[in-house]
Design a protein around this motif. Sequence first.
Motif, PDB file in Angstrom:
ATOM      1  N   SER A  87     -43.199  16.866  51.576  1.00  0.00           N
ATOM      2  CA  SER A  87     -42.083  17.766  51.251  1.00  0.00           C
ATOM      3  C   SER A  87     -41.968  18.046  49.760  1.00  0.00           C
ATOM      4  O   SER A  87     -41.094  18.822  49.352  1.00  0.00           O
ATOM      5  N   GLY A  88     -42.807  17.428  48.959  1.00  0.00           N
ATOM      6  CA  GLY A  88     -42.788  17.702  47.521  1.00  0.00           C
ATOM      7  C   GLY A  88     -41.824  16.833  46.748  1.00  0.00           C
ATOM      8  O   GLY A  88     -41.649  17.016  45.544  1.00  0.00           O
ATOM      9  N   LEU A  89     -41.177  15.892  47.404  1.00  0.00           N
ATOM     10  CA  LEU A  89     -40.261  14.995  46.695  1.00  0.00           C
ATOM     11  C   LEU A  89     -41.039  14.006  45.839  1.00  0.00           C
ATOM     12  O   LEU A  89     -40.571  13.568  44.792  1.00  0.00           O
ATOM     13  N   THR A 138     -43.646  25.868  45.621  1.00  0.00           N
ATOM     14  CA  THR A 138     -42.602  26.764  46.126  1.00  0.00           C
ATOM     15  C   THR A 138     -43.046  27.406  47.442  1.00  0.00           C
ATOM     16  O   THR A 138     -42.273  27.470  48.406  1.00  0.00           O
ATOM     17  N   ARG A 146     -43.040  24.773  50.183  1.00  0.00           N
ATOM     18  CA  ARG A 146     -41.697  24.373  50.621  1.00  0.00           C
ATOM     19  C   ARG A 146     -40.997  25.481  51.410  1.00  0.00           C
ATOM     20  O   ARG A 146     -40.116  25.208  52.221  1.00  0.00           O
ATOM     21  N   ALA A 147     -41.416  26.738  51.163  1.00  0.00           N
ATOM     22  CA  ALA A 147     -40.824  27.852  51.918  1.00  0.00           C
ATOM     23  C   ALA A 147     -41.197  27.776  53.398  1.00  0.00           C
ATOM     24  O   ALA A 147     -40.503  28.335  54.247  1.00  0.00           O
ATOM     25  N   VAL A 172     -36.927  20.395  56.518  1.00  0.00           N
ATOM     26  CA  VAL A 172     -36.870  18.937  56.417  1.00  0.00           C
ATOM     27  C   VAL A 172     -35.548  18.440  56.982  1.00  0.00           C
ATOM     28  O   VAL A 172     -34.481  18.940  56.614  1.00  0.00           O
ATOM     29  N   VAL A 173     -35.631  17.492  57.859  1.00  0.00           N
ATOM     30  CA  VAL A 173     -34.419  16.814  58.348  1.00  0.00           C
ATOM     31  C   VAL A 173     -34.503  15.376  57.855  1.00  0.00           C
ATOM     32  O   VAL A 173     -35.244  14.561  58.400  1.00  0.00           O
ATOM     33  N   TRP A 223     -27.358  26.156  53.081  1.00  0.00           N
ATOM     34  CA  TRP A 223     -28.764  25.770  53.233  1.00  0.00           C
ATOM     35  C   TRP A 223     -29.618  26.968  53.639  1.00  0.00           C
ATOM     36  O   TRP A 223     -30.812  27.030  53.288  1.00  0.00           O
ATOM     37  N   GLY A 268     -29.031  29.930  52.421  1.00  0.00           N
ATOM     38  CA  GLY A 268     -29.218  30.573  51.115  1.00  0.00           C
ATOM     39  C   GLY A 268     -30.350  29.911  50.342  1.00  0.00           C
ATOM     40  O   GLY A 268     -31.126  30.584  49.658  1.00  0.00           O
ATOM     41  N   ALA A 269     -30.443  28.592  50.468  1.00  0.00           N
ATOM     42  CA  ALA A 269     -31.519  27.863  49.772  1.00  0.00           C
ATOM     43  C   ALA A 269     -32.892  28.258  50.306  1.00  0.00           C
ATOM     44  O   ALA A 269     -33.897  28.085  49.625  1.00  0.00           O
ATOM     45  N   GLN A 270     -32.921  28.784  51.524  1.00  0.00           N
ATOM     46  CA  GLN A 270     -34.198  29.224  52.101  1.00  0.00           C
ATOM     47  C   GLN A 270     -34.346  30.741  52.010  1.00  0.00           C
ATOM     48  O   GLN A 270     -35.202  31.317  52.681  1.00  0.00           O
ATOM     49  N   GLY A 318     -31.996  21.925  59.035  1.00  0.00           N
ATOM     50  CA  GLY A 318     -33.445  21.869  58.844  1.00  0.00           C
ATOM     51  C   GLY A 318     -34.195  22.959  59.593  1.00  0.00           C
ATOM     52  O   GLY A 318     -35.283  23.370  59.171  1.00  0.00           O
ATOM     53  N   PHE A 327     -29.548  32.396  46.808  1.00  0.00           N
ATOM     54  CA  PHE A 327     -29.126  31.001  46.660  1.00  0.00           C
ATOM     55  C   PHE A 327     -28.065  30.864  45.592  1.00  0.00           C
ATOM     56  O   PHE A 327     -27.116  30.079  45.760  1.00  0.00           O
ATOM     57  N   PRO A 344     -37.374  25.859  48.545  1.00  0.00           N
ATOM     58  CA  PRO A 344     -38.077  26.580  47.473  1.00  0.00           C
ATOM     59  C   PRO A 344     -37.258  26.777  46.197  1.00  0.00           C
ATOM     60  O   PRO A 344     -37.805  27.165  45.188  1.00  0.00           O
TER      61      PRO A 344
END
Lengths: 294, 403
Positions: free
Chosen positions: A34-36, A56, A59-60, A64-65, A84, A86-88, A132, B3, B249
């Motif tokens: 997940s890039g963490l 980026t 992750r698009a 992730v749950v 969430w 909006g984050a996607q 998720g 976002f 992202p």
Amino acid sequence: MAVDSVSFAAHPGEIFGLLGPNGAGKTTTIGCISGLLTPSAGRVKVMGHDVVREGTAARAKLGVVPQEIALYEDLSAHENLAYWGGAQGMRNSRLRERIQQVLELTGLQDRTREPVKQFSGGMKRRLNFACGILHSPKVLLLDEPTVGVDPQSRVRLLDLVRGEARSGTCVLYTTHYMEEAEALCDHLAIMDHGKVIAAGTLAELRSMLGERDLLRLTGVFAPQSARAAMQQMDAEILQVDESLLLLSLAGASQKLPAIFAALAGVGADVRGTTLTQPSLESLFIKLTGKELRE
Amino acid sequence: MPFLLAAIKKDLRRLGRDPLALAISFGIPLVIVTLITLVFGGGQSAPQGRLLVADEDGTLLSQALTSAFSREPLSKMLVLETTGREEGRRRMDRGDASALLIVPKGFQEAFLQNQPAQLQLVTNPAQEILPNIVEETLSIVVDGGFYLQRQAAIPLRAIAAEKTPSDDTVARVSVALNRLGRSLTKYLNPPLIDLELHVAAAKRENQNVAALFLPAMLFMGLLFVANAHALDIWKEQSWGTLRRLATTPVSMGALLGGRVISLAVILSGLALVGVAGMRWFAHVAVASVSLATLWVVLSGTAFYLFLVTIAVHAPGPRAANVIGNLVVFPLSLVGGSFFPFEMMPDWMASIGRLTPNGWAVTEFKAFVAGSAHMQDLLAGAAFMAAVGTLLFLWTSRRMRKLV
């Protein structure tokens, strides 16, 4: 090193299980995907995108749950989903429609305006899941999503996971519940101490164990004489010490009287017996000499 | 962009759902100011102010002139401080004093030679009582000087004619002045006019105290709100939302941007209420409500970036809380947000003006007083934007470590 030389490929429409005890490296593996976390060596690709160099883009494609519920307790279910989404990159009618869909899917459509802090644990887990899958990800990472969930919510969550896979999503599912893995996963990798110790389909993994049962005896043993006594029984000795004798053998239930007699003959005192038929649990025990939940 | 809007909405909702926290942030300063107002503004004591004197003449006459302000009862109201012309003007622009008196070079010479001389008095429009007292007093002294010039012109010129007056000249002048004094005795003693000085009514004193304390209160509230919002980043960390965001992202910068903008929106409302309240309820003369409000919003946003930078460097939420308070309270005390600079010793006020909030509250008073304008706001905004951008970039990077 938390994980070492972990390598596997999961495909669209399949549920790939990462099975292992706590501390086996499952969450670290998810973190790398997940890039963490940035792996110190090797590569992770999500739908062809390298998670380090094309983070980026990778992750698009991901949903992730996380293991811990990651929600704004002071916001409502609808507001959490809107955030969430909006984050996607979702917005307007697409976001509104999808929020409605996932709320119905998770059975939260009647509680959309309530602050999350008023939700039960199971409801929070379902909303955590909904956040998720909101953007219909190509790859869904589920990190022990049923920990602490009541049986009813667990069944519902597992159905949701199957539904996601049916829709073509590649699901990576980590758990330390074997029965969940057996019921859900098409492919499995069993991890311990940061390494994959076995991988394959459920059938392939079972075949590694053969049709042999697992017999766990506890009591007082003299390891040398116990080993000698069991050689007569066509049993594979997986582990033996002063208090434990672990055997793998076919038709163990029929051979129990003979085993007890042989052990009594060398002065062993058997106080407990556990017989396990072939399963992922018994495979894990066979491979590591310990139980999955230890 | 979707976002950023989602993040702004989220933070506005969260801030809006916890009005108690905002009320407490501004309630504490209000309680402190109310108490201080009661202590300092409730009695009949005279208001305290500062008179800056730029004495460029440095003669006997100029000293005699300024000494008029160091005698009772004025000495109880005014603290005299010698300064230079330019420094004095700068301090007046910051609203540091009640008035600035400039005695130009050649003042004594011009007075003795019966030539025109110009005294300059700059008053602080944010204050109502003390500048008027200074102006009236100076007017009386100037009038007195005019009559002295008329009645004692000949002996005074005799002194002026000689660079170092001889004993004879001094004796002649003394005799002449003595005769003049005796001739005026019947008018002066007993006085024909009995002047009784009353300090203005308590209401006006309170207005002055409000002008002194309300900016301090406003900026203390800003610091508290900014600190509370900065510490909220640790709530996001404990809820796991920061970690979850790192798997999407979007960048941490977008999250921080949303937090900054939402705080600015909330502060706009609070600042408008605060500044308007100062003007219409506390009757403080506010030259420009819009500029003063904008300045409060900019300052509060900059405080937030400063405090969130500190918060994200703390090892945990509890440490962040302790460190945040260790920064905010001393800054409030020294930076004029707890006690106004006018009440502090000079050395402490000088240090206080160098603190971020000290600088901001001083500039705010200038906007209130009308001595600062749009170009000052733009210059200040540019400076805060430059520092804020650095803090923003640094904090965004650092937030990755909290996930």
